[in-house]
Scaffold this motif. Structure first.
Motif, PDB file in Angstrom:
ATOM      1  N   TYR A 417     -97.704  20.784 -32.447  1.00  0.00           N
ATOM      2  CA  TYR A 417     -97.169  20.965 -33.866  1.00  0.00           C
ATOM      3  C   TYR A 417     -95.679  20.177 -33.825  1.00  0.00           C
ATOM      4  CZ  TYR A 417    -100.839  24.301 -34.105  1.00  0.00           C
ATOM      5  OH  TYR A 417    -102.032  25.528 -34.326  1.00  0.00           O
ATOM      6  N   TYR A 418     -95.633  18.804 -34.353  1.00  0.00           N
ATOM      7  CA  TYR A 418     -94.415  18.329 -34.650  1.00  0.00           C
ATOM      8  C   TYR A 418     -93.500  18.650 -35.428  1.00  0.00           C
ATOM      9  CZ  TYR A 418     -91.655  14.843 -35.382  1.00  0.00           C
ATOM     10  OH  TYR A 418     -90.628  13.820 -36.092  1.00  0.00           O
ATOM     11  N   ASN A 419     -93.705  19.455 -36.974  1.00  0.00           N
ATOM     12  CA  ASN A 419     -93.495  19.506 -37.619  1.00  0.00           C
ATOM     13  C   ASN A 419     -92.854  20.584 -37.390  1.00  0.00           C
ATOM     14  OD1 ASN A 419     -93.358  17.057 -39.084  1.00  0.00           O
ATOM     15  ND2 ASN A 419     -95.506  18.295 -40.300  1.00  0.00           N
ATOM     16  N   ALA A 420     -93.032  21.728 -36.962  1.00  0.00           N
ATOM     17  CA  ALA A 420     -92.686  23.083 -36.195  1.00  0.00           C
ATOM     18  C   ALA A 420     -91.582  22.535 -35.312  1.00  0.00           C
ATOM     19  CB  ALA A 420     -93.767  23.640 -35.961  1.00  0.00           C
ATOM     20  N   ALA A 421     -92.062  22.175 -34.202  1.00  0.00           N
ATOM     21  CA  ALA A 421     -90.931  21.941 -33.127  1.00  0.00           C
ATOM     22  C   ALA A 421     -89.850  20.838 -33.754  1.00  0.00           C
ATOM     23  CB  ALA A 421     -91.320  21.183 -31.779  1.00  0.00           C
ATOM     24  N   VAL A 422     -89.390  20.255 -34.782  1.00  0.00           N
ATOM     25  CA  VAL A 422     -88.132  19.756 -34.845  1.00  0.00           C
ATOM     26  C   VAL A 422     -87.790  20.996 -36.114  1.00  0.00           C
ATOM     27  CG1 VAL A 422     -89.389  17.445 -34.194  1.00  0.00           C
ATOM     28  CG2 VAL A 422     -90.011  18.342 -37.002  1.00  0.00           C
ATOM     29  N   SER A 423     -88.247  21.809 -36.742  1.00  0.00           N
ATOM     30  CA  SER A 423     -87.988  23.034 -37.790  1.00  0.00           C
ATOM     31  C   SER A 423     -87.323  24.244 -36.383  1.00  0.00           C
ATOM     32  CB  SER A 423     -89.231  23.205 -38.887  1.00  0.00           C
ATOM     33  OG  SER A 423     -89.511  21.678 -39.301  1.00  0.00           O
ATOM     34  N   LEU A 424     -87.627  23.365 -35.186  1.00  0.00           N
ATOM     35  CA  LEU A 424     -87.031  25.170 -34.218  1.00  0.00           C
ATOM     36  C   LEU A 424     -85.552  24.605 -33.464  1.00  0.00           C
ATOM     37  CD1 LEU A 424     -86.989  28.156 -33.928  1.00  0.00           C
ATOM     38  CD2 LEU A 424     -89.077  27.149 -31.841  1.00  0.00           C
ATOM     39  N   LEU A 425     -85.850  23.765 -32.723  1.00  0.00           N
ATOM     40  CA  LEU A 425     -84.538  23.469 -32.164  1.00  0.00           C
ATOM     41  C   LEU A 425     -83.581  22.476 -32.682  1.00  0.00           C
ATOM     42  CD1 LEU A 425     -85.127  22.017 -28.774  1.00  0.00           C
ATOM     43  CD2 LEU A 425     -83.865  20.991 -29.965  1.00  0.00           C
ATOM     44  N   PRO A 426     -83.498  21.571 -33.841  1.00  0.00           N
ATOM     45  CA  PRO A 426     -82.412  21.195 -34.135  1.00  0.00           C
ATOM     46  C   PRO A 426     -81.750  22.453 -35.362  1.00  0.00           C
ATOM     47  CG  PRO A 426     -84.465  19.883 -34.793  1.00  0.00           C
ATOM     48  CD  PRO A 426     -84.552  20.661 -34.112  1.00  0.00           C
ATOM     49  N   PRO A 427     -82.483  23.065 -36.083  1.00  0.00           N
ATOM     50  CA  PRO A 427     -81.860  24.158 -36.332  1.00  0.00           C
ATOM     51  C   PRO A 427     -80.950  25.307 -35.883  1.00  0.00           C
ATOM     52  CG  PRO A 427     -83.880  23.390 -37.246  1.00  0.00           C
ATOM     53  CD  PRO A 427     -84.013  23.107 -36.510  1.00  0.00           C
ATOM     54  N   TYR A 428     -81.751  25.620 -34.529  1.00  0.00           N
ATOM     55  CA  TYR A 428     -80.898  26.671 -33.974  1.00  0.00           C
ATOM     56  C   TYR A 428     -79.478  25.872 -33.394  1.00  0.00           C
ATOM     57  CZ  TYR A 428     -80.438  30.237 -30.448  1.00  0.00           C
ATOM     58  OH  TYR A 428     -79.736  31.613 -29.793  1.00  0.00           O
ATOM     59  N   VAL A 429     -80.033  24.533 -32.967  1.00  0.00           N
ATOM     60  CA  VAL A 429     -78.831  23.966 -31.878  1.00  0.00           C
ATOM     61  C   VAL A 429     -77.658  23.656 -33.515  1.00  0.00           C
ATOM     62  CG1 VAL A 429     -77.235  21.839 -31.771  1.00  0.00           C
ATOM     63  CG2 VAL A 429     -79.799  22.370 -30.416  1.00  0.00           C
ATOM     64  N   ILE A 430     -77.369  23.611 -34.628  1.00  0.00           N
ATOM     65  CA  ILE A 430     -76.780  23.611 -35.956  1.00  0.00           C
ATOM     66  C   ILE A 430     -76.053  24.661 -36.434  1.00  0.00           C
ATOM     67  CG2 ILE A 430     -77.105  23.234 -38.432  1.00  0.00           C
ATOM     68  CD1 ILE A 430     -78.662  20.994 -38.343  1.00  0.00           C
ATOM     69  N   THR A 431     -77.195  26.174 -35.821  1.00  0.00           N
ATOM     70  CA  THR A 431     -76.436  27.168 -36.253  1.00  0.00           C
ATOM     71  C   THR A 431     -75.568  27.695 -35.379  1.00  0.00           C
ATOM     72  OG1 THR A 431     -78.820  28.361 -37.163  1.00  0.00           O
ATOM     73  CG2 THR A 431     -77.409  29.913 -35.931  1.00  0.00           C
ATOM     74  N   LEU A 432     -75.418  27.315 -34.121  1.00  0.00           N
ATOM     75  CA  LEU A 432     -74.690  27.549 -32.575  1.00  0.00           C
ATOM     76  C   LEU A 432     -73.389  26.819 -33.027  1.00  0.00           C
ATOM     77  CD1 LEU A 432     -77.015  27.333 -29.346  1.00  0.00           C
ATOM     78  CD2 LEU A 432     -76.264  29.552 -30.728  1.00  0.00           C
ATOM     79  N   VAL A 433     -73.257  25.351 -33.826  1.00  0.00           N
ATOM     80  CA  VAL A 433     -72.726  24.815 -34.334  1.00  0.00           C
ATOM     81  C   VAL A 433     -71.389  25.265 -35.298  1.00  0.00           C
ATOM     82  CG1 VAL A 433     -71.395  22.302 -35.113  1.00  0.00           C
ATOM     83  CG2 VAL A 433     -73.230  22.173 -33.446  1.00  0.00           C
ATOM     84  N   LEU A 434     -72.186  26.454 -36.158  1.00  0.00           N
ATOM     85  CA  LEU A 434     -71.722  26.559 -37.429  1.00  0.00           C
ATOM     86  C   LEU A 434     -70.628  28.339 -37.135  1.00  0.00           C
ATOM     87  CD1 LEU A 434     -74.150  26.159 -40.533  1.00  0.00           C
ATOM     88  CD2 LEU A 434     -72.305  24.940 -40.318  1.00  0.00           C
ATOM     89  N   LEU A 435     -71.572  28.437 -36.139  1.00  0.00           N
ATOM     90  CA  LEU A 435     -71.002  29.838 -35.434  1.00  0.00           C
ATOM     91  C   LEU A 435     -69.601  29.663 -35.375  1.00  0.00           C
ATOM     92  CD1 LEU A 435     -74.210  32.100 -34.458  1.00  0.00           C
ATOM     93  CD2 LEU A 435     -72.549  32.339 -36.021  1.00  0.00           C
ATOM     94  N   GLY A 436     -69.866  28.830 -33.602  1.00  0.00           N
ATOM     95  CA  GLY A 436     -68.733  27.875 -33.268  1.00  0.00           C
ATOM     96  C   GLY A 436     -67.210  27.808 -34.137  1.00  0.00           C
ATOM     97  N   LEU A 437     -67.990  26.929 -34.866  1.00  0.00           N
ATOM     98  CA  LEU A 437     -66.729  26.553 -36.025  1.00  0.00           C
ATOM     99  C   LEU A 437     -65.486  27.685 -37.221  1.00  0.00           C
ATOM    100  CD1 LEU A 437     -65.621  24.603 -37.591  1.00  0.00           C
ATOM    101  CD2 LEU A 437     -67.448  24.530 -39.540  1.00  0.00           C
ATOM    102  N   VAL A 438     -66.685  28.514 -37.362  1.00  0.00           N
ATOM    103  CA  VAL A 438     -66.641  29.813 -37.390  1.00  0.00           C
ATOM    104  C   VAL A 438     -65.144  30.303 -36.783  1.00  0.00           C
ATOM    105  CG1 VAL A 438     -66.525  32.525 -38.230  1.00  0.00           C
ATOM    106  CG2 VAL A 438     -68.727  30.620 -39.153  1.00  0.00           C
TER     107      VAL A 438
END
Length: 790
Positions: A417-438
């Motif tokens: 499930y390549y598309n599912a894998a790359v659609s899970l980990l990078p978005p979660y990292v971006i979410t953590l970065v955005l919360l840190g920016l907030v």
């Protein structure tokens, strides 16, 4: 990395849409013939299963344009239509039924003409309404189709990248793609050498300057922060935040200059140039992520937003650097394969090691965050259970989510499930970065607020930073949605629904109505406060009105001004509250019984402000409580007692109860000081001494003069009273204290005795206290009870 590029492109499209949405357009009547063609084409595109996503997006964009036009057309001639309807209503209902008196020809002709005009104006509006509903339905169908295709892509299965048979294919595809980029370089060596020689000074200058900024920019920004800290710059937190941005800006500018220097040589082809131009963008993003980690997990404990032990903060920063490096290699892979169709398993094979490294780093970060706990205060008792703050709960939850994502993503990729894998980990990292920016921006705004208000660092624990954080979190939600795969059209559709508002009876309330309400009310409220301040400081002090009357006028103007501001805001926003009339009528009885005490206090407060039986600053006594009136509101009155405690008294008690006002109208009051002397003392002499002592007090009035009264022949003394009037009754206890001291000193000097109570004690049977009587009660032969004394 594809997800991150999609996120960046979506963010750009969203900003462009918001910019375009800010331009107001005049409503015009749409071309319905052209609309029929567009709607038919969209319906055919929806029905055909092999329509590409790009074609559906194009059709959706055209439908959105027409829907906007139809939405504006629904309000065409609204004022004229309302006027015609009011005129028809004024004519009344036409007579119906047998025996009814026929309507006059003039009224009938007028009614017919008004109906004709109304139907003429309503025809395009009704067509626009129908077309609007059709466009909205088609847009919904396209959104559903796109979401279904997106779901199918997530569930798509490719061969597992763990199969060694696919490794050689992936390496070959990578070599072919990289070779294609190298093959685009200019073939003519002499031309290339001539180009390099002609641009060599510019190339060297750009390269040297770029390398200096890349490798020394971070050191320079750190040195500036250290110098500001040594000199104790005012608002150090703000300057530290601003200077820390140089850690992103200087190296990014250096990379841009370095890339410009390399491109100046002309040695790269189109794909190579595009790949090289991507490096500053990726590098700037990496530096930004690193900067957020430096702010959230700062080396300085006082500046760390998530307080962890120093080794754990250092470890988090290290793992963030690992993730940024994997992001760089992933972006390079995407750029290399741009325009190339590799094998089905190539991207999965090449991304597997990068995903495993990122997952390991994310798991370690999640484990550290999941163990976060609030620092225990030193003064907290050992028996008390420590409280867990909201921040600690959120950090723990994010840490647990990071560990789950770090485990699930590699398993999905290994399972195919390549598309599912790359659609899970990078978005979660971006979410953590955005919360840190907030969190970072919230701390910066808190420091700015502290500098503006003079609170300094203490402002970080105030309420306003919480409000700032809430606003920043709401602003970050669209970007998080883009990171998790939401399309820009999804966000614009939500905004369109929000902009259209919601129906409230026959009135549609839009967000702009609330904005208009807030602006008008804020202006009215500010004007009211301005008028109150001018009256309180400039106008009323120049009059002969007492302080209580001045406060009553200022308070009354405040209530009237706020009421008028609210009324004007409701009217200006176009909010029709007539729909609430029936609800208010149904609830009026229940509210009347439930809130009768509140209404009574409210009316009493208005009476107090108008009639002013008491004013602020008066010394009153009500219900056994005595003190000064400090504040009169519409519901209650605050009294400050002599114990420096506040007593809240309902206004109804002040109107219906008995109130003693010691300072109403003036501060003159009478003081009574009792005193007793021994029998045999010259009473005229005592009267003279007491009058002399009373007259010697500076605050005692001479008109009327003090009086000394010989009241009683008491059981123990001759009783006198000193009665005098004070210029300010607020000093009653102080004057009484001084008079008592003067009486004691003068009587001692004159040899006048102040007696104390004397009593004779008679025992009924004193023989009962003798020892022999206690041992033998019958010794004296007295068996009978003694008779009581008469």
């Amino acid at each position: 990395m594809t997800q991150m590029l999609r996120f960046a492109l979506g963010l750009t499209a969203l900003l462009v849409w918001l910019t375009g949405a800010a331009v107001a357009q005049e409503p015009a009547l749409p071309d319905f013939n052209e609309w029929e063609t567009v709607a038919s084409t969209a319906e055919e595109a929806i029905d055909v299963t092999d329509t590409t996503e790009a074609m559906l997006e194009v059709q959706r964009a055209r439908l959105v344009e027409y829907r906007t036009e139809f939405d504006a057309a629904r309000n065409l001639n609204a004022a004229r239509i309302n006027a015609l309807r009011e005129q028809l209503a004024a004519l009344g209902t036409p007579p119906e039924g047998e025996g009814a008196e026929p309507e006059s020809p003039e009224v009938a002709a007028n009614r017919e003409e008004l109906n004709r005009q109304l139907n003429t104006l309503l025809t395009p509006v009704q067509r626009a309404e129908a077309a609007y509903l059709r466009a909205d339905a088609l847009i919904g169908q396209i959104d559903v189709a796109l979401r279904e295709r997106q779901t199918e892509q997530l569930m798509e299965v490719v061969p597992t990248p763990l199969n060694p048979m696919h490794w050689q294919t992936a390496i070959n595809d990578l070599a072919v793609a990289a070779g294609g980029i190298a093959a685009e370089a200019p073939d003519e060596a002499e031309t290339a050498r001539r180009s390099i020689r002609s641009s060599l000074p510019a190339v060297l200058a750009l390269t040297v300057l770029g390398l200096v900024l890349i490798f020394r920019g971070h050191h320079w920004s750190t040195a500036i922060v250290g110098r500001l800290q040594r000199f104790g710059a005012r608002g150090f937190g703000i300057w530290r935040f601003v200077v820390s941005l140089l850690r992103i800006i200087l190296p990014t500018v250096g990379m841009v200059l370095l890339v410009m220097g390399i491109l100046t040589t002309g040695l790269l082809g189109p794909r190579g140039s595009a790949l090289l131009q991507l490096l500053p963008v990726i590098g700037g993003a990496m530096l930004g992520v690193r900067w957020v980690a430096e702010r959230v997990f700062s080396r300085d404990e006082d500046e760390a937003l998530i307080l962890l032990p120093r080794p754990e903060r250092k470890a988090v920063r290290f793992y963030v650097s690992i993730i940024t490096v994997t992001v760089l290699f992933g972006a390079l892979l995407d750029a290399i394969f741009d325009g190339v169709q590799p094998a089905e398993t190539t991207e999965a094979v090449l991304r597997l090691p990068l995903l495993l490294i990122s997952a390991f780093a994310l798991f370690r970060i999640g484990r550290i965050l999941h163990g976060h706990s609030d620092p225990t205060p030193d003064e907290a008792p050992d028996s008390e259970e420590p409280r867990v703050s909201t921040l600690s709960r959120v950090v723990r939850g994010l840490g647990l989510g990071a560990m789950i994502v770090a485990i699930v993503s590699p398993l999905l990729l290994i399972s195919g499930y390549y598309n599912a894998a790359v659609s899970l980990l990078p978005p979660y990292v971006i979410t953590l970065v955005l919360l840190g920016l907030v969190m970072t921006l919230q701390r910066f705004l808190a420091d700015v607020y502290g500098a503006m208000t003079g609170q300094g660092v203490q402002a970080r624990d105030a309420l306003m930073p919480v409000f700032f954080g809430l606003i920043l979190l709401l602003l970050s939600l669209p970007f998080m949605a883009l990171a998790w795969g939401a399309r820009v059209t999804d966000l614009t559709e939500l905004w369109a629904l929000f902009s259209r508002g919601f129906a409230f009876g026959e009135t549609r309330v839009r967000p702009t109505d609330f904005l208009s309400f807030a602006v008008i009310f804020a202006i009215g409220y500010g004007a009211t406060r301005l008028i109150q301040g001018a009256l309180r400081s400039n106008v009323l002090p120049k009059t002969r009105m007492d302080i209580g009357g001045q406060n009553a006028i200022v308070s009354g103007i405040g209530y009237v001004g706020i009421f008028l501001a609210a009324l004007l805001a409701i009217t200006g926003a176009g909010i029709d509250l007539s729909a609430l009339a029936y609800v208010a009528g149904a609830l009026s009885v229940g509210i009347g019984f439930g809130l009768q005490n509140v209404v009574s206090n409210f009316v009493s407060g208005i009476i107090l402000l108008i009639e002013r039986p008491i004013s602020e600053g008066d010394w009153i006594e009500v219900g056994g409580q005595m003190g000064y009136v400090r504040d009169i509101s519409v519901r209650s009155t605050r009294i400050e007692t002599f114990d420096r405690t506040d007593v809240i008294v309902p206004n109804a008690d002040l109107i219906s109860g008995t109130v003693t006002n010691y300072t109403r109208g003036n501060t003159v009051g009478r003081l009574i000081v009792p005193v007793g002397v021994a029998y045999g003392t010259d009473t005229k002499r005592i009267e003279s001494i007491l009058e002399e002592i009373a007259r010697s007090q500076p605050i005692v009035l001479t008109n009327p003069p003090p009086a000394v009264l010989f009241l009683n022949f008491g059981a123990d003394a001759l009783e006198f009273e000193v009665r005098c009037y004070l210029r300010d009754v607020n000093w009653m206890m102080k004057v009484k204290n001084d008079i008592n001291h003067a009486i004691a000193a003068r009587f001692k000097k004159e040899g006048i005795e102040i007696p104390f109570a004397q009593r004779d004690l008679w025992l009924r049977n004193p023989e009962a206290f003798r020892p022999e009587a206690a041992e033998n009660p019958q010794a004296d032969g007295s068996n009978e009870k003694p008779e009581p004394l008469k």
